[in-house]
Design an enzyme around this catalytic site. Sequence first.
Site, mmCIF file in Angstrom:
data_model
loop_
_atom_site.group_PDB
_atom_site.id
_atom_site.type_symbol
_atom_site.label_atom_id
_atom_site.label_comp_id
_atom_site.label_asym_id
_atom_site.label_seq_id
_atom_site.Cartn_x
_atom_site.Cartn_y
_atom_site.Cartn_z
ATOM 1 N N SER A 1 -10.023 -0.494 6.801
ATOM 2 C CA SER A 1 -9.436 -0.594 5.620
ATOM 3 C C SER A 1 -8.596 -1.720 5.084
ATOM 4 O O SER A 1 -8.450 -1.864 3.944
ATOM 5 C CB SER A 1 -8.702 0.645 5.594
ATOM 6 O OG SER A 1 -9.214 1.786 5.416
ATOM 7 N N SER B 1 -9.712 1.716 2.637
ATOM 8 C CA SER B 1 -8.836 2.263 1.581
ATOM 9 C C SER B 1 -7.797 1.562 1.167
ATOM 10 O O SER B 1 -7.042 2.067 0.244
ATOM 11 C CB SER B 1 -8.254 3.622 2.447
ATOM 12 O OG SER B 1 -7.288 2.806 3.574
ATOM 13 N N LYS C 1 0.838 -1.303 -0.050
ATOM 14 C CA LYS C 1 -0.133 -0.011 0.055
ATOM 15 C C LYS C 1 1.001 1.124 -0.233
ATOM 16 O O LYS C 1 1.870 1.317 0.759
ATOM 17 C CB LYS C 1 -1.078 0.050 1.267
ATOM 18 C CG LYS C 1 -1.888 0.967 1.375
ATOM 19 C CD LYS C 1 -2.812 0.991 2.542
ATOM 20 C CE LYS C 1 -3.845 1.974 2.489
ATOM 21 N NZ LYS C 1 -4.729 1.824 3.952
HETATM 22 N N1 GLN Z 1 -13.487 3.989 6.022
HETATM 23 C C1 GLN Z 1 -12.977 4.698 7.150
HETATM 24 C C2 GLN Z 1 -12.606 5.991 6.957
HETATM 25 O O1 GLN Z 1 -12.826 6.516 5.981
HETATM 26 C C3 GLN Z 1 -11.707 3.742 7.484
HETATM 27 C C4 GLN Z 1 -10.494 3.873 6.852
HETATM 28 C C5 GLN Z 1 -9.264 3.210 7.240
HETATM 29 O O2 GLN Z 1 -9.606 2.044 8.153
HETATM 30 N N2 GLN Z 1 -8.119 3.774 6.886
HETATM 31 O O3 GLN Z 1 -12.008 6.613 7.862
#
Ligand code: GLN
Length: 488
Positions: A175, A151, A76
């Site tokens: 994410s 994400s 990532k």
């Molecule tokens: N979807 C969640 C957010 O937008 C979690 C994102 C994540 O785990 N980085 O914050």
Amino acid sequence: MIDSSLKQLSADLAARKISSVELTRAYLDRIESNNAAINAFITIDPDASLRQAQAADKRIARGDAQPLTGIPVAHKDIWCAKGWRTTCGSRMLENFRSPYDAHVIERFNAAGAVILGKTNMDEFAMGSSNENSWFGPVKNPWDTEYVPGGSSGGSAAAVAAALAPAATGTDTGGSIRQPAALCGVSGLKPTYGVVSRYGMIAFASSLDQGGPLARSSEDLALLLDTMAGFDARDSTSLERPPEAYTRRLDEPLAGLRIGLPKEYFGEGISADVRKSVEDAIDEYRKLGATTVDIRLPASDLSVPAYYVIAPAEASSNLARYDGVRYGYRAESYDNLLDMYCKTRAQGFGSEVKRRILVGTYVLSHGYYDAYYLQAQRIRRLIARDFAQAFEQCDVIVSPTSPSTAFRIGERTADPVKMYLSDIFTIAANLAGLPGMSIPCGLDAAGLPVGLQIIGNYFTETRMLNVANVYQKQTDWHLRRSPIASNSS
Ligand code: GLN
């Protein structure tokens, strides 16, 4: 080759049936042919990857290989990797080349793994659909009209499309688990503090945790063996004796107590998701597990508490992007203040700005007590709910996400609807507990369904065992997306 498990690839490399250069080339070729369709990678550097592959082949020939020596892994683009462009999905870091390695990257390098490339992600890891990336949305390899989740959507899509045998991600509120679920791959968020955050670009530091994505739980265990470990440069890294995560993979499940939280099986779950998850629970009963109904009463407070705490921490962490030291700087400005403003106005996307605004608001004088402190109290309640639940059960099982993948564009106009994609994953981050997602079915449209397994602190080895025994009995994790099934 692209259907082999990491264990198999490792054995084939050790037996010199394939070389790391061949394996890395094969994946680079697949990226070349298929990445345009799904946009899973932001950066590849074939020369750098092949240099590492050559070094791995020499190491294997010398006889001092480790299990991941020669295996290509996609990372990532939140992990700093020396010499690699590291963007975090943002215009702000579009041209940033990291001068150093994250702890996780150091560990993979020391193990002799190959960096296959950097994967696409929501900007600064804020999102559930990968539509917030400066580098364009990632498409779901099962159907490119649909989102891959976020994400870590690029990492999940890369594994689901067989553009990488394994990948890394990070999980602040879901994410790793949510994109794993939406792309039909396996993903694990360890206990907070197990994987070092050094060199992992910060979003919400008290929630962020790195972890692996791969096809099977057996592969996840191998990856976690390399990723986990104490690092003095992360003040929340935990010093514990090293754990061999593959050690208990095949232990029988007789006597396992599975907790089913009433709050995670209520309304709002799609019928197909419910059916697949219930089938998986039946499979566990056949494998000797018993189920107990449990309660997590503070569950409905987890999303609101998260959307106070995560933006608060983000607003502080993102203050460093000011155009002075590194990253994007506006081209023209009148004075220093104007330079800050224009840099941040141009460098950040709209979701990141929304979080900074919310975070600054909830931390400001007069609102701190009303929002931030309250959210911290809710966080304690959520942790207490889990502590009580784990007196009655060994693991908690639920859907990872209330629905399967949704269409690109479907939720972008409504941030709250988007935020609810993580309704079942966020609580584990607030409590610091480990959570994973494994494939457990396909919906009527042929899109994957994920099963979430939440464990008590430091029970990753047991969770991987619980997932692996199911995967030995079922083949959902071996199903292939259309892009993974093509030969080029
Ligand atoms: N979807 C969640 C957010 O937008 C979690 C994102 C994540 O785990 N980085 O914050």
